[in-house]
Design an enzyme around this catalytic site. Structure first.
Site, PDB file in Angstrom:
ATOM      1  N   ASP A 266      -7.916   0.339  -3.013  1.00 18.52           N
ATOM      2  CA  ASP A 266      -8.546   1.546  -3.583  1.00 18.52           C
ATOM      3  C   ASP A 266      -7.938   1.991  -4.908  1.00 18.52           C
ATOM      4  O   ASP A 266      -8.529   2.832  -5.598  1.00 18.52           O
ATOM      5  CB  ASP A 266      -8.479   2.745  -2.621  1.00 18.52           C
ATOM      6  CG  ASP A 266      -9.054   2.409  -1.271  1.00 18.52           C
ATOM      7  OD1 ASP A 266      -8.643   3.044  -0.280  1.00 18.52           O
ATOM      8  OD2 ASP A 266      -9.892   1.500  -1.205  1.00 18.52           O
TER       9      ASP A 266
ATOM     10  N   ASP B  30      -9.349   5.426   9.981  1.00 16.93           N
ATOM     11  CA  ASP B  30      -9.484   5.617   8.524  1.00 16.93           C
ATOM     12  C   ASP B  30      -9.065   7.014   8.080  1.00 16.93           C
ATOM     13  O   ASP B  30      -8.826   7.257   6.897  1.00 16.93           O
ATOM     14  CB  ASP B  30     -10.949   5.417   8.099  1.00 16.93           C
ATOM     15  CG  ASP B  30     -11.417   3.995   8.271  1.00 16.93           C
ATOM     16  OD1 ASP B  30     -10.628   3.058   8.036  1.00 16.93           O
ATOM     17  OD2 ASP B  30     -12.584   3.809   8.660  1.00 16.93           O
TER      18      ASP B  30
ATOM     19  N   ARG C 109      -1.271   7.903  -3.841  1.00 22.94           N
ATOM     20  CA  ARG C 109      -2.144   6.916  -3.194  1.00 22.94           C
ATOM     21  C   ARG C 109      -3.462   7.557  -2.764  1.00 22.94           C
ATOM     22  O   ARG C 109      -3.499   8.737  -2.401  1.00 22.94           O
ATOM     23  CB  ARG C 109      -1.428   6.334  -1.976  1.00 22.94           C
ATOM     24  CG  ARG C 109      -2.118   5.131  -1.366  1.00 22.94           C
ATOM     25  CD  ARG C 109      -1.303   4.565  -0.230  1.00 22.94           C
ATOM     26  NE  ARG C 109      -1.431   5.390   0.963  1.00 22.94           N
ATOM     27  CZ  ARG C 109      -0.618   5.280   2.009  1.00 22.94           C
ATOM     28  NH1 ARG C 109       0.401   4.444   1.990  1.00 22.94           N
ATOM     29  NH2 ARG C 109      -0.803   6.044   3.058  1.00 22.94           N
ATOM     30  N   ASP C 110      -4.546   6.724  -2.848  1.00 21.52           N
ATOM     31  CA  ASP C 110      -5.851   7.180  -2.368  1.00 21.52           C
ATOM     32  C   ASP C 110      -6.240   8.453  -3.124  1.00 21.52           C
ATOM     33  O   ASP C 110      -6.699   9.432  -2.528  1.00 21.52           O
ATOM     34  CB  ASP C 110      -5.769   7.443  -0.858  1.00 21.52           C
ATOM     35  CG  ASP C 110      -7.149   7.388  -0.205  1.00 21.52           C
ATOM     36  OD1 ASP C 110      -7.356   8.091   0.805  1.00 21.52           O
ATOM     37  OD2 ASP C 110      -8.012   6.666  -0.728  1.00 21.52           O
TER      38      ASP C 110
ATOM     39  N   TYR D 128       0.837  -1.205   0.000  1.00 16.56           N
ATOM     40  CA  TYR D 128       0.000   0.000   0.000  1.00 16.56           C
ATOM     41  C   TYR D 128       0.873   1.257   0.000  1.00 16.56           C
ATOM     42  O   TYR D 128       1.056   1.919   1.021  1.00 16.56           O
ATOM     43  CB  TYR D 128      -0.905  -0.016   1.237  1.00 16.56           C
ATOM     44  CG  TYR D 128      -1.968   1.062   1.308  1.00 16.56           C
ATOM     45  CD1 TYR D 128      -2.090   1.867   2.438  1.00 16.56           C
ATOM     46  CD2 TYR D 128      -2.885   1.252   0.283  1.00 16.56           C
ATOM     47  CE1 TYR D 128      -3.069   2.847   2.536  1.00 16.56           C
ATOM     48  CE2 TYR D 128      -3.867   2.220   0.370  1.00 16.56           C
ATOM     49  CZ  TYR D 128      -3.968   3.013   1.497  1.00 16.56           C
ATOM     50  OH  TYR D 128      -4.948   3.968   1.600  1.00 16.56           O
TER      51      TYR D 128
ATOM     52  N   SER E 197      -5.833   9.166   3.311  1.00 17.56           N
ATOM     53  CA  SER E 197      -4.792   8.110   3.345  1.00 17.56           C
ATOM     54  C   SER E 197      -3.714   8.366   2.303  1.00 17.56           C
ATOM     55  O   SER E 197      -3.088   7.430   1.819  1.00 17.56           O
ATOM     56  CB  SER E 197      -5.445   6.748   3.064  1.00 17.56           C
ATOM     57  OG  SER E 197      -6.498   6.504   3.928  1.00 17.56           O
TER      58      SER E 197
HETATM   59  O1  LIG Z   1     -26.742   3.819 -11.109  1.00 21.10           O
HETATM   60  N1  LIG Z   1     -26.724   4.539 -10.081  1.00 21.10           N
HETATM   61  O2  LIG Z   1     -27.786   4.929  -9.494  1.00 21.10           O
HETATM   62  C1  LIG Z   1     -25.496   4.929  -9.557  1.00 21.10           C
HETATM   63  C2  LIG Z   1     -25.445   5.683  -8.370  1.00 21.10           C
HETATM   64  C3  LIG Z   1     -24.221   6.055  -7.839  1.00 21.10           C
HETATM   65  C4  LIG Z   1     -23.076   5.680  -8.521  1.00 21.10           C
HETATM   66  O3  LIG Z   1     -21.885   6.129  -8.066  1.00 21.10           O
HETATM   67  C5  LIG Z   1     -21.177   5.267  -7.244  1.00 21.10           C
HETATM   68  O4  LIG Z   1     -21.543   5.561  -5.890  1.00 21.10           O
HETATM   69  C6  LIG Z   1     -20.776   4.827  -4.925  1.00 21.10           C
HETATM   70  C7  LIG Z   1     -21.235   5.200  -3.520  1.00 21.10           C
HETATM   71  O5  LIG Z   1     -22.501   4.691  -3.332  1.00 21.10           O
HETATM   72  C8  LIG Z   1     -19.305   5.174  -5.049  1.00 21.10           C
HETATM   73  O6  LIG Z   1     -18.604   4.282  -4.177  1.00 21.10           O
HETATM   74  C9  LIG Z   1     -17.763   4.900  -3.235  1.00 21.10           C
HETATM   75  O7  LIG Z   1     -16.609   5.388  -3.931  1.00 21.10           O
HETATM   76  C10 LIG Z   1     -15.653   5.972  -3.036  1.00 21.10           C
HETATM   77  C11 LIG Z   1     -14.496   6.497  -3.863  1.00 21.10           C
HETATM   78  O8  LIG Z   1     -14.999   7.492  -4.713  1.00 21.10           O
HETATM   79  C12 LIG Z   1     -15.144   4.927  -2.044  1.00 21.10           C
HETATM   80  O9  LIG Z   1     -14.284   5.645  -1.131  1.00 21.10           O
HETATM   81  C13 LIG Z   1     -13.077   4.977  -0.789  1.00 21.10           C
HETATM   82  O10 LIG Z   1     -13.438   4.022   0.211  1.00 21.10           O
HETATM   83  C14 LIG Z   1     -12.276   3.286   0.668  1.00 21.10           C
HETATM   84  C15 LIG Z   1     -12.772   2.253   1.660  1.00 21.10           C
HETATM   85  O11 LIG Z   1     -13.763   1.459   1.001  1.00 21.10           O
HETATM   86  C16 LIG Z   1     -11.290   4.246   1.351  1.00 21.10           C
HETATM   87  O12 LIG Z   1     -10.147   3.534   1.793  1.00 21.10           O
HETATM   88  C17 LIG Z   1     -10.869   5.308   0.352  1.00 21.10           C
HETATM   89  O13 LIG Z   1     -10.045   6.261   1.000  1.00 21.10           O
HETATM   90  C18 LIG Z   1     -12.109   6.012  -0.205  1.00 21.10           C
HETATM   91  O14 LIG Z   1     -11.760   6.930  -1.220  1.00 21.10           O
HETATM   92  C19 LIG Z   1     -16.306   4.333  -1.259  1.00 21.10           C
HETATM   93  O15 LIG Z   1     -15.844   3.236  -0.475  1.00 21.10           O
HETATM   94  C20 LIG Z   1     -17.347   3.809  -2.236  1.00 21.10           C
HETATM   95  O16 LIG Z   1     -18.516   3.423  -1.528  1.00 21.10           O
HETATM   96  C21 LIG Z   1     -18.806   4.915  -6.456  1.00 21.10           C
HETATM   97  O17 LIG Z   1     -17.486   5.448  -6.552  1.00 21.10           O
HETATM   98  C22 LIG Z   1     -19.703   5.630  -7.469  1.00 21.10           C
HETATM   99  O18 LIG Z   1     -19.346   5.250  -8.772  1.00 21.10           O
HETATM  100  C23 LIG Z   1     -23.102   4.901  -9.683  1.00 21.10           C
HETATM  101  C24 LIG Z   1     -24.338   4.536 -10.205  1.00 21.10           C
HETATM  102 MG   LIG Z   2      -8.421   4.554   3.391  1.00 20.07          MG
END
Ligand SMILES: O=[N+]([O-])c1ccc(O[C@@H]2O[C@H](CO)[C@@H](O[C@@H]3O[C@H](CO)[C@@H](O[C@@H]4O[C@H](CO)[C@@H](O)[C@H](O)[C@H]4O)[C@H](O)[C@H]3O)[C@H](O)[C@H]2O)cc1
Ligand SMILES: [Mg+2]
Length: 361
Positions: free
Chosen positions: A135, A316, A88-89, A83, A95
């Site tokens: 990620d 986190d 990153r991130d 990682y 992070s």
């Molecule tokens: O058809 N539709 O209706 C529809 C609706 C919504 C749509 O959009 C989707 O919505 C989702 C949320 O619901 C988004 O998911 C989130 O994305 C974030 C990054 O952007 C993640 O963040 C990471 O999390 C890591 C730990 O897991 C951390 O370590 C890290 O630091 C941190 O950056 C979240 O987990 C993750 O849950 C998708 O991108 C997005 O494409 C697409 C289609």
């Molecule tokens: Mg993280």
């Protein structure tokens, strides 16, 4: 390779519970809030979680774990997280790591990977399971609108293919990070995600050490949602738990020449539904509990093991608006506060997980 010849690297293996985490839990015991059991905390110290090599200076810890694991005898695997990609991130702030693309990060990252490889080669026949760069690829699927992800995209892809070739060793099993059901399980994201994972696997030369993908790392989703119905925060995403996600993604990857198996992080998934106000809220979510214990008996042929990748109690991200790496997600109403920097020990969060553990510790 010998290690993976038998398929599931977790079958018949005992997973090493590292001393870095057990020392943090020991130190937490005198500070436990009244009513919390020291014995339960001690029991958690023995449940294996992954050690995150989130900076070069942590890599030499591997030698300590190898020496410690030798005392266990038998078929032991040491679980580690690689990682440290530059930028990153890239879609978040909490992070961010030590290397940046703009500042020679790609070359520095190669030094990091070589340092990890040297330790693993020096460990002889000791076996390792590696979760690869949480990620990173998931951000390339959904966050190319973020400047830091755009800037890093080719580095992420090239360095990942290069790193997998470097780490294609007989005593290693690798699982690429694949986000989670709430991230890539959406119809719009599944296809692009499958294409990217298959592309990386091919460009790395289909390394024998690559066993598949890791999902739900540092997230909170159920493996199988209780009662089957999806929670409201899943909105229109019917792929609302990790079981559905891996059983959708697995066949797509196989069809694209990547016969992937999976491991699923259940370390913080004990309470379902979660108290997330939005599914995308990922930082120090309130009300969570330690989830299903690590095991190779998952009941799903695609899933090698349930694992605890994110060590419960490690933060986190900071909730201090004036601190470096502050990300607003960590100041969300469903985020526990006040929280220290990502990776630091978060006593109140550890106590929350212990209190809400399901199954109980
Ligand atoms: O058809 N539709 O209706 C529809 C609706 C919504 C749509 O959009 C989707 O919505 C989702 C949320 O619901 C988004 O998911 C989130 O994305 C974030 C990054 O952007 C993640 O963040 C990471 O999390 C890591 C730990 O897991 C951390 O370590 C890290 O630091 C941190 O950056 C979240 O987990 C993750 O849950 C998708 O991108 C997005 O494409 C697409 C289609
Ligand atoms: Mg993280």
């Amino acid at each position: 390779t010998a290690f993976l010849a038998g398929g599931n690297p977790f079958a018949g293996a005992s997973v090493y519970a590292n001393t870095f985490y057990s020392k943090r839990v020991e130190a937490a015991i005198p500070k436990l809030a009244s009513g919390l059991s020291a014995d339960k905390a001690k029991a958690v110290a023995k449940i294996p979680s992954f050690f995150w090599m989130d900076k070069l200076e942590r890599v030499p810890e591997i030698a300590n774990f190898v020496a410690d694991a030798k005392k266990m005898g038998g078929n032991v695997v040491i679980p580690l997280v690689v990682y440290d990609l530059p930028n990153r991130d890239c879609a978040a702030l909490a992070s961010n790591g030590e290397y940046s693309v703009k500042d020679g990060g790609a070359e520095k990252y190669k030094g990091y990977i070589k340092a990890v490889k040297d330790q693993i080669v020096a460990a002889g026949s000791q076996k390792f399971v590696l979760v690869w760069e949480p990620d990173s690829l998931a951000n390339l699927v959904t966050n190319m609108n973020e400047q830091k992800c755009q800037e890093a995209a080719s580095a992420y892809k090239e360095l990942t293919a290069w790193g997998l070739k470097e780490m294609n060793l007989p005593n290693v099993a690798i699982y690429l990070d694949a986000g989670h059901a709430g991230w890539l399980g959406w119809d719009a994201n599944l296809g692009p995600a499958a294409n990217l994972f298959a592309q990386i696997y091919q460009s790395a030369g289909k390394p024998a050490a690559v066993r598949g993908l890791a999902t739900n790392v540092a997230n909170y989703n159920a493996f199988k949602f209780p009662g089957g119905a999806c929670p409201s925060y899943a909105e229109s995403n019917k792929v609302c738990d990790e079981s559905r996600y891996v059983n959708k993604l697995g066949p797509m990857l196989k069809q694209k020449g990547f016969p992937a198996n999976f491991i699923v992080d259940t370390g913080r998934s004990g309470v379902q539904p979660t108290k997330q106000q939005k599914w995308g809220n990922w930082c120090n979510v309130i009300g969570t509990g330690f989830g299903p214990r690590p095991t190779a008996n998952t009941g799903d042929a695609l899933v090698d093991a349930f694992v605890w990748v994110k060590p419960g109690g490690e933060c986190d991200g900071t909730s201090d608006r004036s601190a470096p790496r502050f990300d607003a997600h960590c100041d969300s109403p469903d985020a526990l506060k006040p929280a220290p920097q990502a990776g630091e020990w978060y006593q109140a969060y550890f106590e929350q997980l212990l209190q809400n553990a399901n199954p109980p510790i």
